[in-house]
Design an enzyme around this catalytic site. Structure first.
Site, PDB file in Angstrom:
ATOM      1  N   HIS A  66     -22.973  24.948  18.222  1.00  0.00           N
ATOM      2  CA  HIS A  66     -23.810  24.067  18.370  1.00  0.00           C
ATOM      3  C   HIS A  66     -25.216  24.625  18.023  1.00  0.00           C
ATOM      4  O   HIS A  66     -25.475  25.719  18.182  1.00  0.00           O
ATOM      5  CB  HIS A  66     -24.064  23.326  19.658  1.00  0.00           C
ATOM      6  CG  HIS A  66     -24.517  22.014  19.627  1.00  0.00           C
ATOM      7  ND1 HIS A  66     -26.135  22.013  19.765  1.00  0.00           N
ATOM      8  CD2 HIS A  66     -24.367  20.907  19.921  1.00  0.00           C
ATOM      9  CE1 HIS A  66     -26.439  20.730  19.909  1.00  0.00           C
ATOM     10  NE2 HIS A  66     -25.506  20.055  19.552  1.00  0.00           N
ATOM     11  N   ASP A  68     -17.852  17.455  21.821  1.00  0.00           N
ATOM     12  CA  ASP A  68     -16.629  16.780  20.949  1.00  0.00           C
ATOM     13  C   ASP A  68     -15.287  17.505  21.273  1.00  0.00           C
ATOM     14  O   ASP A  68     -14.259  17.048  20.656  1.00  0.00           O
ATOM     15  CB  ASP A  68     -17.006  16.716  19.416  1.00  0.00           C
ATOM     16  CG  ASP A  68     -18.158  15.921  19.206  1.00  0.00           C
ATOM     17  OD1 ASP A  68     -18.012  14.722  19.595  1.00  0.00           O
ATOM     18  OD2 ASP A  68     -18.960  16.330  18.220  1.00  0.00           O
TER      19      ASP A  68
HETATM   20  N1  CMC Z   1     -16.045  27.982  13.752  1.00  0.00           N
HETATM   21  C1  CMC Z   1     -16.188  29.046  13.423  1.00  0.00           C
HETATM   22  N2  CMC Z   1     -17.339  29.790  13.008  1.00  0.00           N
HETATM   23  C2  CMC Z   1     -18.618  28.889  13.442  1.00  0.00           C
HETATM   24  C3  CMC Z   1     -18.479  27.678  13.828  1.00  0.00           C
HETATM   25  C4  CMC Z   1     -17.345  27.116  14.204  1.00  0.00           C
HETATM   26  N3  CMC Z   1     -17.135  25.851  14.831  1.00  0.00           N
HETATM   27  N4  CMC Z   1     -19.506  27.188  13.910  1.00  0.00           N
HETATM   28  C5  CMC Z   1     -20.407  28.291  13.428  1.00  0.00           C
HETATM   29  N5  CMC Z   1     -20.109  29.161  13.211  1.00  0.00           N
HETATM   30  C6  CMC Z   1     -20.454  30.372  12.658  1.00  0.00           C
HETATM   31  C7  CMC Z   1     -20.919  30.300  11.067  1.00  0.00           C
HETATM   32  O1  CMC Z   1     -19.738  30.330  10.016  1.00  0.00           O
HETATM   33  C8  CMC Z   1     -22.009  31.309  11.183  1.00  0.00           C
HETATM   34  O2  CMC Z   1     -21.430  32.623  10.738  1.00  0.00           O
HETATM   35  P1  CMC Z   1     -22.323  33.699   9.943  1.00  0.00           P
HETATM   36  O3  CMC Z   1     -23.571  33.669  10.722  1.00  0.00           O
HETATM   37  O4  CMC Z   1     -21.470  34.697   9.993  1.00  0.00           O
HETATM   38  O5  CMC Z   1     -22.736  32.878   8.713  1.00  0.00           O
HETATM   39  C9  CMC Z   1     -22.635  31.161  12.438  1.00  0.00           C
HETATM   40  O6  CMC Z   1     -21.589  30.601  13.437  1.00  0.00           O
HETATM   41  C10 CMC Z   1     -23.757  30.194  12.583  1.00  0.00           C
HETATM   42  O7  CMC Z   1     -23.175  28.963  12.440  1.00  0.00           O
HETATM   43  P2  CMC Z   1     -24.227  27.818  11.419  1.00  0.00           P
HETATM   44  O8  CMC Z   1     -23.617  26.947  10.673  1.00  0.00           O
HETATM   45  O9  CMC Z   1     -25.201  28.518  10.647  1.00  0.00           O
HETATM   46  O10 CMC Z   1     -25.049  27.163  12.759  1.00  0.00           O
HETATM   47  P3  CMC Z   1     -25.846  25.761  12.803  1.00  0.00           P
HETATM   48  O11 CMC Z   1     -26.501  25.742  13.832  1.00  0.00           O
HETATM   49  O12 CMC Z   1     -26.410  25.538  11.564  1.00  0.00           O
HETATM   50  O13 CMC Z   1     -24.353  24.880  12.951  1.00  0.00           O
HETATM   51  C11 CMC Z   1     -22.889  23.222  13.872  1.00  0.00           C
HETATM   52  C12 CMC Z   1     -23.893  24.094  14.049  1.00  0.00           C
HETATM   53  C13 CMC Z   1     -22.474  22.500  15.020  1.00  0.00           C
HETATM   54  C14 CMC Z   1     -23.093  22.343  12.637  1.00  0.00           C
HETATM   55  C15 CMC Z   1     -21.518  24.241  13.664  1.00  0.00           C
HETATM   56  O14 CMC Z   1     -21.295  24.984  14.766  1.00  0.00           O
HETATM   57  C16 CMC Z   1     -20.284  23.752  13.055  1.00  0.00           C
HETATM   58  O15 CMC Z   1     -19.987  23.361  12.118  1.00  0.00           O
HETATM   59  N6  CMC Z   1     -19.367  23.422  14.302  1.00  0.00           N
HETATM   60  C17 CMC Z   1     -18.058  22.766  13.922  1.00  0.00           C
HETATM   61  C18 CMC Z   1     -18.454  21.130  13.855  1.00  0.00           C
HETATM   62  C19 CMC Z   1     -19.006  20.576  15.079  1.00  0.00           C
HETATM   63  O16 CMC Z   1     -18.193  20.568  16.334  1.00  0.00           O
HETATM   64  N7  CMC Z   1     -19.971  19.581  15.387  1.00  0.00           N
HETATM   65  C20 CMC Z   1     -20.519  18.999  16.486  1.00  0.00           C
HETATM   66  C21 CMC Z   1     -21.853  19.335  17.078  1.00  0.00           C
HETATM   67  S1  CMC Z   1     -22.151  18.812  18.878  1.00  0.00           S
HETATM   68  C22 CMC Z   1     -22.157  17.163  18.618  1.00  0.00           C
HETATM   69  C23 CMC Z   1     -23.337  16.598  17.965  1.00  0.00           C
HETATM   70  O17 CMC Z   1     -24.222  16.928  18.267  1.00  0.00           O
HETATM   71  O18 CMC Z   1     -23.171  15.642  17.019  1.00  0.00           O
END
Ligand code: CMC
Length: 428
Positions: A306, A363
């Site tokens: 998240h 989720d």
């Molecule tokens: N599985 C594997 N690696 C992950 C995941 C995951 N679910 N989420 C983040 N990472 C890694 C990512 O690859 C990155 O690694 P690095 O620093 O080595 O590049 C690091 O963790 C930080 O990730 P980010 O994408 O820069 O973080 P963010 O804050 O931009 O993204 C997120 C947050 C929710 C989009 C992401 O965690 C994700 O894609 N999760 C899966 C989708 C999901 O479950 N979304 C629902 C969010 S909660 C409901 C809502 O609010 O809508």
């Protein structure tokens, strides 16, 4: 206002900016005069360090895993409150008295019907249309049906349109489902609760009585509470940005629905259950964990991680508990729940997930509950939209009521060509 000043040196010149203090959370540096004073912008794609507005609705402490609505912890609201109470709380700032709750519930109940012409509107969609496609279209189209509540400068219009949106969303979502399965649209029934009504409009048929199962009604209501608002997330920011131009609320909420649809946001509940079903059995988990960790593989653990929570999402705690309650009430079991529990356990003990502070989010478990209740995966995000509507309209109202509100207009770091002269096609 905090008395601390933030000092910034740009090109050898010193500038001072005030800091502002909220009731909880970090202070913010007020850079509204940054461009005027320094001729520079800040660069913050994804708004990782930027507060886009002032808000008194929802507070999240992502490090501690805290979520408060108007000060009340989400766990307490999920345990003791109802979606109608929480809706009143979000819109007015306070939990209702008994009389206020009755009046509010009555108002919402008597706005649940859709304009009869909207039935034809549904017929324009293909039967296999995704419910979110229908939601975007139908909610946007409400602005063509309810002209009497689109004057955003009139607080009474804003109130009525907010009530209409909250009230009609279950009907709109249930009809999107009915249309996809080719069953007749069910009209709302005023003797039922907000959530009971939604269940009946979704799963009932005109040919027979529909019995609302109290445990399922309660679980569904709780899921709505858990999704009611979540501060300045992508779809809420979309609603605010759309609304900042003075667009009508129906159009703004439609924009929010479009944003929510994506798999990184509301679409993650659908993606999470699809992923769990694809994993299938616990012995296949290590393979998917390795894929999630592989930088060259786009696969991510859906329902994990998240932007704000760097701890267990407090909504996921309630969701996990609710899975068991729904299974007990319906006397069902889904092996996918065992897979989810095991996946959580393995991921949380893996250094990759520990270091990046990736925990289950709202989720991760919600799809298991919704599937047990009988919803197809394509409906999951539509249910999220239904519940989030209260947050969207509360945030939109808060923004429009703010006398200092201005149109949202970010700037950019331009990296395209510098000025050049047009060359006629014959000379290119
Ligand atoms: N599985 C594997 N690696 C992950 C995941 C995951 N679910 N989420 C983040 N990472 C890694 C990512 O690859 C990155 O690694 P690095 O620093 O080595 O590049 C690091 O963790 C930080 O990730 P980010 O994408 O820069 O973080 P963010 O804050 O931009 O993204 C997120 C947050 C929710 C989009 C992401 O965690 C994700 O894609 N999760 C899966 C989708 C999901 O479950 N979304 C629902 C969010 S909660 C409901 C809502 O609010 O809508």
């Amino acid at each position: 206002m905090a008395d601390k000043q933030a000092e910034l040196t740009v090109g050898g010149e010193n500038y001072s900016f005030p800091t502002l203090e909220g009731s909880c959370g970090p202070d913010v540096i007020d850079i509204r005069k940054l461009y005027g004073n320094t001729g520079k912008f800040t660069f913050d794609p994804g708004y990782k360090s930027t507060a886009s507005c002032e808000s008194a609705l929802t507070f999240i402490d992502g490090q501690e895993g805290v979520l408060l609505h108007r000060g009340y912890p989400i766990g307490q609201l999920a345990e003791h409150s109802s979606f109608m109470e929480v809706s009143h709380l979000m819109l007015t700032g306070e939990l209702p008295t008994k009389d206020e709750l009755d009046e509010f519930t009555h108002t919402i109940t008597y706005h649940t019907m859709l304009h009869d012409q909207m039935r034809q509107f549904y017929q324009g969609f293909r039967r296999d249309a995704h419910p979110m496609a229908i939601m975007c279209g139908v909610v946007g189209a409400l602005s063509a049906f309810y002209h009497d509540s689109t004057d955003i400068s009139d607080p009474e219009h804003r109130k009525i349109s907010s009530h209409r949106l909250i009230a009609k969303m279950p009907t709109i979502a249930a009809w999107a489902y009915k249309y996809s399965v080719g069953q007749p649209f069910m009209q709302p029934l005023n003797s039922l609760s907000y959530t009971g009504n939604f269940l009946r409009m979704t799963f009932g048929v005109p040919a027979e009585e529909y019995e609302v199962i109290p445990e399922v009604e309660r679980a569904m209501d709780r899921i709505f509470i858990l999704h009611a608002d979540h501060e300045q997330n992508a779809s809420t920011s979309t609603v605010r940005l759309a609304g900042s131009s003075g667009a009508n609320p129906f159009a703004c909420i439609s924009a929010g629905i479009a944003c929510l649809w994506g798999p990184a946001h509301g679409g993650a509940n659908e993606a999470a259950l699809n992923m769990l079903r694809e994993i299938g059995t616990p012995d296949r988990i290590p393979h998917y964990i390795e894929r999630a960790k592989d930088k060259n593989d786009p696969f991510r653990l859906m329902g994990f991680g998240h932007r704000v929570y760097k701890n267990y999402d407090p909504r996921a705690v309630v969701m996990q508990k609710t899975v068991r309650e729904v299974f007990d009430a319906l006397k069902v079991k889904d092996p996918v729940f065992e897979t989810a529990l095991r996946l959580e356990e393995i991921a949380l003990s893996d250094p990759y997930f520990q270091e990046k502070k990736l925990f289950p989010n709202v989720d991760f478990y919600s799809g298991i509950i919704l599937s047990a209740i009988g919803f197809p995966t394509t409906m999951f995000t539509a249910l999220f939209a239904l519940a989030r509507t209260v947050g969207w309209v509360a945030q939109w109202n808060e923004m429009i009521s703010d006398p200092g509100q201005v149109i949202g207009r970010p700037r950019q770091l331009y990296t395209g060509p510098t000025q050049r002269d047009y060359v006629p096609v014959s000379e290119r």
